[in-house]
Design an enzyme around this catalytic site. Sequence first.
Site, PDB file in Angstrom:
ATOM      1  N   GLU A   1       0.838  -1.241   0.027  1.00  0.00           N
ATOM      2  CA  GLU A   1      -0.190  -0.011  -0.453  1.00  0.00           C
ATOM      3  C   GLU A   1       0.909   1.550   0.059  1.00  0.00           C
ATOM      4  O   GLU A   1       1.956   1.373   0.288  1.00  0.00           O
ATOM      5  CB  GLU A   1      -0.748   0.265   1.216  1.00  0.00           C
ATOM      6  CG  GLU A   1       0.083  -0.201   2.769  1.00  0.00           C
ATOM      7  CD  GLU A   1      -0.919   0.603   3.457  1.00  0.00           C
ATOM      8  OE1 GLU A   1      -1.265   1.435   3.689  1.00  0.00           O
ATOM      9  OE2 GLU A   1      -1.019  -0.816   4.480  1.00  0.00           O
TER      10      GLU A   1
ATOM     11  N   ASP B   1     -18.322   3.581  13.632  1.00  0.00           N
ATOM     12  CA  ASP B   1     -16.883   3.251  13.451  1.00  0.00           C
ATOM     13  C   ASP B   1     -16.719   1.539  12.656  1.00  0.00           C
ATOM     14  O   ASP B   1     -15.658   1.210  13.548  1.00  0.00           O
ATOM     15  CB  ASP B   1     -16.822   4.069  13.849  1.00  0.00           C
ATOM     16  CG  ASP B   1     -14.942   4.659  12.506  1.00  0.00           C
ATOM     17  OD1 ASP B   1     -14.313   4.415  11.852  1.00  0.00           O
ATOM     18  OD2 ASP B   1     -14.142   6.065  13.407  1.00  0.00           O
TER      19      ASP B   1
ATOM     20  N   SER C   1     -14.210   0.178  10.144  1.00  0.00           N
ATOM     21  CA  SER C   1     -13.332   0.243   9.011  1.00  0.00           C
ATOM     22  C   SER C   1     -13.981  -0.387   7.164  1.00  0.00           C
ATOM     23  O   SER C   1     -14.509  -1.498   7.214  1.00  0.00           O
ATOM     24  CB  SER C   1     -12.004   0.031   8.910  1.00  0.00           C
ATOM     25  OG  SER C   1     -10.950  -0.506   7.440  1.00  0.00           O
ATOM     26  N   ALA C   2     -13.867   0.365   6.152  1.00  0.00           N
ATOM     27  CA  ALA C   2     -14.477  -0.447   4.906  1.00  0.00           C
ATOM     28  C   ALA C   2     -12.946  -1.758   4.993  1.00  0.00           C
ATOM     29  O   ALA C   2     -13.418  -1.991   3.531  1.00  0.00           O
ATOM     30  CB  ALA C   2     -13.999   1.100   3.955  1.00  0.00           C
ATOM     31  N   ASP C   3     -11.940  -1.797   5.394  1.00  0.00           N
ATOM     32  CA  ASP C   3     -10.909  -2.834   5.183  1.00  0.00           C
ATOM     33  C   ASP C   3     -11.779  -4.042   5.309  1.00  0.00           C
ATOM     34  O   ASP C   3     -11.710  -5.337   4.652  1.00  0.00           O
ATOM     35  CB  ASP C   3     -10.015  -3.702   6.029  1.00  0.00           C
ATOM     36  CG  ASP C   3      -8.911  -1.341   5.748  1.00  0.00           C
ATOM     37  OD1 ASP C   3      -9.277  -0.765   5.489  1.00  0.00           O
ATOM     38  OD2 ASP C   3      -7.635  -1.377   6.980  1.00  0.00           O
TER      39      ASP C   3
ATOM     40  N   LYS D   1      -4.799  -3.323  13.996  1.00  0.00           N
ATOM     41  CA  LYS D   1      -4.274  -1.897  15.096  1.00  0.00           C
ATOM     42  C   LYS D   1      -4.600  -2.043  16.030  1.00  0.00           C
ATOM     43  O   LYS D   1      -6.203  -2.310  16.731  1.00  0.00           O
ATOM     44  CB  LYS D   1      -4.872  -1.127  14.442  1.00  0.00           C
ATOM     45  CG  LYS D   1      -3.755  -0.542  13.167  1.00  0.00           C
ATOM     46  CD  LYS D   1      -4.557   1.127  12.226  1.00  0.00           C
ATOM     47  CE  LYS D   1      -3.400   1.012  11.008  1.00  0.00           C
ATOM     48  NZ  LYS D   1      -4.025   0.341   9.626  1.00  0.00           N
TER      49      LYS D   1
END
Length: 305
Positions: A25, A141, A143-145, A162
């Site tokens: 990335e 909230d 993540s789009a991951d 994380k």
Amino acid sequence: MSISIAIAPDVQAALDAGRPVVALESTVISHGLPYPHNLELARAMEQEVRDSGAVPATIGIVAGVPTVGMDEVAIERFARTDAQHRPSKVSRRDLGYVIAQGGDGATTVAATMALAHLAGVQVFATGGIGGVHRGARESWDVSADLTELAHTPIVVVCAGAKAILDLPATLEYLETSGVPVLGWRTNEFPAFYSRSSGLPVAQASDATFVARAWHAHRALGGAGMLLTVPPPAEYALDRVVVEAATERALRRATDEGVHGPAVTPFLLAALAQETGGASVRANVALLCQNARVAAHIAAAIAGVL
């Protein structure tokens, strides 16, 4: 309207020949360490992939063009950022907008997965994925991951999610989404900076086993797969220390009104302060290690091990 993806010649040659390729990335370059440490890290990760027998493909949007295999000029431009020029942080939802703008975009895990898959790359190395944030019951909230892993077929090699996230909730989300989570020579989910979290995962003994699991997963219609690698022992941080530092950082974020996309970079910077830079050293070490492991996985999937 058709969108063309620029694929570097060495990456395309490797894909055509069935040789191993590892996606990397670009967010870690533009939104991670300061210059020149970010440039050194980008070069080091690419070199780890090459030294382990695969071709690196750093991914980003370069002047409006989705690029799989950024050249040295583009990587250096992404690294030399300041307040006036910093590539946009691009997740899956942002790809079309940044392409339409003709701007530079540093791709997150979700966006890198999407572009890597379109190019035909099957393995991607990163640091830690995003996940379910603490307090997500109120903030929503997530993540789009995680949704990208549920839909896009690629093996993501990482050090877990994380440490600032809600790790049990993240694993529950992945299970619900049908995303296999394997542990590289461990049966415990790593907590990014720490080698353990107390959460179980299925152990993978070697690259050949991961390749077999991947081929079976895909043959049965599965999408993404997560291979979690504990950080190197000599750089790993104590879980209790990280948790205490994270709680303090979260209180600071609340007190200062930090929310939305600004939360993660704020918390990571606060953790670096709290740990005297030890979290940054662990991050760099695990990124390089993950690139190396990913190259072995890509070679096994390509059948060259």
